[in-house]
Motif scaffolding. Structure first.
Motif, short mmCIF file in Angstrom:
data_model
loop_
_atom_site.label_atom_id
_atom_site.label_comp_id
_atom_site.label_asym_id
_atom_site.label_seq_id
_atom_site.Cartn_x
_atom_site.Cartn_y
_atom_site.Cartn_z
N LEU A 114 0.83 -1.21 0.00
CA LEU A 114 0.00 0.00 0.00
C LEU A 114 0.87 1.26 0.00
O LEU A 114 0.52 2.26 -0.65
CB LEU A 114 -0.92 -0.01 1.22
CG LEU A 114 -2.03 -1.06 1.22
CD1 LEU A 114 -2.76 -1.08 2.56
CD2 LEU A 114 -3.02 -0.79 0.09
N LEU A 115 2.00 1.22 0.70
CA LEU A 115 2.89 2.38 0.71
C LEU A 115 3.58 2.56 -0.64
O LEU A 115 3.68 3.68 -1.16
CB LEU A 115 3.94 2.21 1.81
CG LEU A 115 3.43 2.26 3.25
CD1 LEU A 115 4.57 1.99 4.22
CD2 LEU A 115 2.79 3.61 3.56
N LEU A 116 4.05 1.47 -1.24
CA LEU A 116 4.79 1.55 -2.49
C LEU A 116 3.88 1.73 -3.69
O LEU A 116 4.37 1.98 -4.81
CB LEU A 116 5.65 0.30 -2.68
CG LEU A 116 6.76 0.11 -1.66
CD1 LEU A 116 7.50 -1.19 -1.92
CD2 LEU A 116 7.72 1.28 -1.68
N ASP A 117 2.57 1.59 -3.52
CA ASP A 117 1.65 1.82 -4.63
C ASP A 117 1.44 3.31 -4.89
O ASP A 117 0.93 3.69 -5.94
CB ASP A 117 0.30 1.15 -4.32
CG ASP A 117 -0.64 1.16 -5.52
OD1 ASP A 117 -0.19 0.81 -6.62
OD2 ASP A 117 -1.82 1.53 -5.34
N ARG A 118 1.84 4.14 -3.95
CA ARG A 118 1.70 5.57 -4.12
C ARG A 118 2.89 6.13 -4.88
O ARG A 118 3.98 5.57 -4.87
CB ARG A 118 1.58 6.26 -2.76
CG ARG A 118 0.40 5.76 -1.94
CD ARG A 118 0.29 6.51 -0.63
NE ARG A 118 -0.86 6.08 0.15
CZ ARG A 118 -1.24 6.64 1.29
NH1 ARG A 118 -0.54 7.66 1.78
NH2 ARG A 118 -2.30 6.18 1.93
N SER A 119 2.68 7.28 -5.52
CA SER A 119 3.75 7.94 -6.27
C SER A 119 4.56 8.84 -5.34
O SER A 119 4.01 9.66 -4.63
CB SER A 119 3.16 8.77 -7.42
OG SER A 119 2.46 7.95 -8.33
N PHE A 120 5.87 8.64 -5.33
CA PHE A 120 6.77 9.50 -4.58
C PHE A 120 8.15 9.39 -5.19
O PHE A 120 8.46 8.45 -5.94
CB PHE A 120 6.81 9.12 -3.08
CG PHE A 120 7.21 7.70 -2.81
CD1 PHE A 120 8.55 7.37 -2.62
CD2 PHE A 120 6.26 6.69 -2.75
CE1 PHE A 120 8.92 6.07 -2.37
CE2 PHE A 120 6.63 5.38 -2.50
CZ PHE A 120 7.96 5.07 -2.31
N ARG A 121 9.00 10.34 -4.87
CA ARG A 121 10.34 10.37 -5.44
C ARG A 121 11.17 9.22 -4.86
O ARG A 121 11.20 9.00 -3.65
CB ARG A 121 11.01 11.71 -5.12
CG ARG A 121 12.40 11.88 -5.72
CD ARG A 121 12.95 13.25 -5.43
NE ARG A 121 12.12 14.28 -6.04
CZ ARG A 121 12.38 15.60 -5.95
NH1 ARG A 121 13.42 16.01 -5.21
NH2 ARG A 121 11.58 16.47 -6.53
N GLY A 122 11.83 8.49 -5.76
CA GLY A 122 12.65 7.36 -5.34
C GLY A 122 11.85 6.08 -5.13
O GLY A 122 12.35 5.17 -4.44
N LEU A 197 1.13 -5.99 -4.45
CA LEU A 197 1.37 -4.80 -5.28
C LEU A 197 0.87 -5.02 -6.71
O LEU A 197 0.33 -4.10 -7.33
CB LEU A 197 2.86 -4.48 -5.28
CG LEU A 197 3.28 -3.17 -5.94
CD1 LEU A 197 2.59 -1.98 -5.28
CD2 LEU A 197 4.80 -3.01 -5.89
N ALA A 198 1.04 -6.24 -7.22
CA ALA A 198 0.50 -6.55 -8.55
C ALA A 198 -1.02 -6.44 -8.54
O ALA A 198 -1.62 -5.94 -9.51
CB ALA A 198 0.94 -7.95 -8.97
N ARG A 232 -7.84 -12.80 -4.47
CA ARG A 232 -7.17 -13.89 -5.19
C ARG A 232 -5.65 -13.80 -5.06
O ARG A 232 -4.97 -14.83 -5.00
CB ARG A 232 -7.58 -13.88 -6.66
CG ARG A 232 -7.22 -12.60 -7.41
CD ARG A 232 -7.59 -12.69 -8.88
NE ARG A 232 -9.02 -12.85 -9.04
CZ ARG A 232 -9.62 -12.90 -10.23
NH1 ARG A 232 -8.89 -12.83 -11.33
NH2 ARG A 232 -10.92 -13.05 -10.32
N TYR A 233 -5.12 -12.59 -5.00
CA TYR A 233 -3.67 -12.43 -4.84
C TYR A 233 -3.23 -12.84 -3.44
O TYR A 233 -2.18 -13.45 -3.26
CB TYR A 233 -3.28 -10.97 -5.12
CG TYR A 233 -3.59 -10.53 -6.52
CD1 TYR A 233 -2.66 -10.72 -7.54
CD2 TYR A 233 -4.80 -9.92 -6.84
CE1 TYR A 233 -2.94 -10.31 -8.84
CE2 TYR A 233 -5.09 -9.52 -8.12
CZ TYR A 233 -4.16 -9.72 -9.13
OH TYR A 233 -4.43 -9.32 -10.41
N ILE A 234 -4.03 -12.50 -2.45
CA ILE A 234 -3.71 -12.89 -1.08
C ILE A 234 -3.79 -14.41 -0.93
O ILE A 234 -2.92 -15.03 -0.30
CB ILE A 234 -4.65 -12.18 -0.10
CG1 ILE A 234 -4.37 -10.67 -0.09
CG2 ILE A 234 -4.49 -12.74 1.32
CD1 ILE A 234 -5.33 -9.87 0.76
#
Length: 314
Positions: A114-122, A197-198, A232-234
């Motif tokens: 959930l954190l990495l699905d957001r847009s941010f620098r790096g 994430l997928a 289904r991913y979980i």
């Protein structure tokens, strides 16, 4: 009379046509399956034949220290195993380690996804760093945690505890199962994160926008929209993680050696002890058969649940 003859001839012609079509369909099926036959035969040779030999060994009283005692004993090895308290303890440890690792790794993986699905620098660098533990060999990861992190003398964890006045803890001796769980969760969290994430990136954005326009906050959107999409991913992550984690050997062998005593031994490690340290091939083979059958049963039910969810979604 001619009408009856014509009907009879047409019926025979129809039957011949159906037989020809069935023959052609069978020939077409075998033509398509033909290239797969070598792979199928290879799979049978390297998986099923050894398993059949294992079943045969499990029915014999075969100890390498007493080769003259190699006799057929039927199901006696299985009865002796279920009466063995160490085997029951190893089975309990296997369940505890598998469920604990999969649950914690999935929970942490979902949070990081959930954190990495957001847009941010790096974000690309952050994703690469989070994936790194899963790319490290299990032997290297187990050595890293037992020596660099959990060592009572110069481990990083005890150093951090010492900063707040907590005395050093011998993690692998006092809390062996917890130490193994920490190393496994660290290794498998990136795998769960990638799957979730997928699923997040495959989620239709218009549905999220519609939920926001209807006034739903982040929590309601996640529970009502995102979580059903991730089901289904979980489920796939839980299934694959459980299949691999239940066969854990490297972390236990390098971090605790199954100790103290057999307090942290799981079924694969206990099978190794009986086969290569106790030289009891018969009982080790019986344990292996039980583990394989239990894994197949659990995987079959889990796959049915996953396929059912896909059919319901479709």
């Amino acid at each position: 009379m001619s009408t009856l003859v014509d009907k009879h001839n047409s019926k025979q012609l129809k039957q011949r046509t159906e037989r020809n079509e069935r023959g052609m369909s069978k020939a077409e099926g075998w033509r398509r399956r033909g290239p797969l036959l070598p792979a199928l035969l290879f799979t049978i040779l390297v998986t099923q034949l050894p398993f059949l030999f294992t079943i045969w060994y499990s029915m014999r009283s075969w100890n390498l220290l007493r080769p003259e005692g190699d006799i057929f004993v039927g199901l006696s090895n299985y009865l002796a195993i279920f009466a063995d308290s160490t085997f029951r303890g190893a089975a309990f440890n296997s369940i505890l380690i598998t469920l604990g690792c999969v649950f914690a790794a999935m929970l942490l993986g979902t949070g990081f996804a959930l954190l990495l699905d957001r847009s941010f620098r790096g974000r690309g660098l952050a994703r690469t760093l989070f994936i790194t533990p899963f790319l490290i060999m299990p032997v290297a990861g187990a050595t890293l945690w037992s020596v660099s992190m959990l060592s009572p003398s110069f481990g990083l964890v005890n150093w951090l505890l010492g900063l707040v006045g907590i005395p050093a803890v011998e993690w692998t001796s006092s809390y062996p199962v917890l130490s193994i769980l920490i190393a496994l969760v660290w290794q498998w969290t990136p795998f769960m994160m990638l799957l979730v994430l997928a699923g997040l990136q495959a989620q239709p954005k218009d549905v999220l926008e519609a939920a926001q326009m209807d006034g739903a906050n982040w929590g309601k959107t996640f529970i009502s929209v995102t979580l059903p999409q991730l089901r289904r991913y979980i489920e796939l992550g839980v299934l694959l993680g459980a299949i691999y984690v239940v066969n854990t050997f490297d972390q236990i062998y390098l971090m605790t050696a199954g100790g103290p005593g057999t307090a942290s031994a799981n079924l694969p490690f206990y099978i190794y002890q009986r086969a290569f340290l106790g030289f009891d091939i018969g009982q080790a083979a019986a344990m292996g058969v039980i583990v394989v059958i239990a894994t197949i049963i659990i995987a079959t039910f889990a796959l049915r649940l996953i396929f059912r969810s896909f059919e319901t979604e479709d």
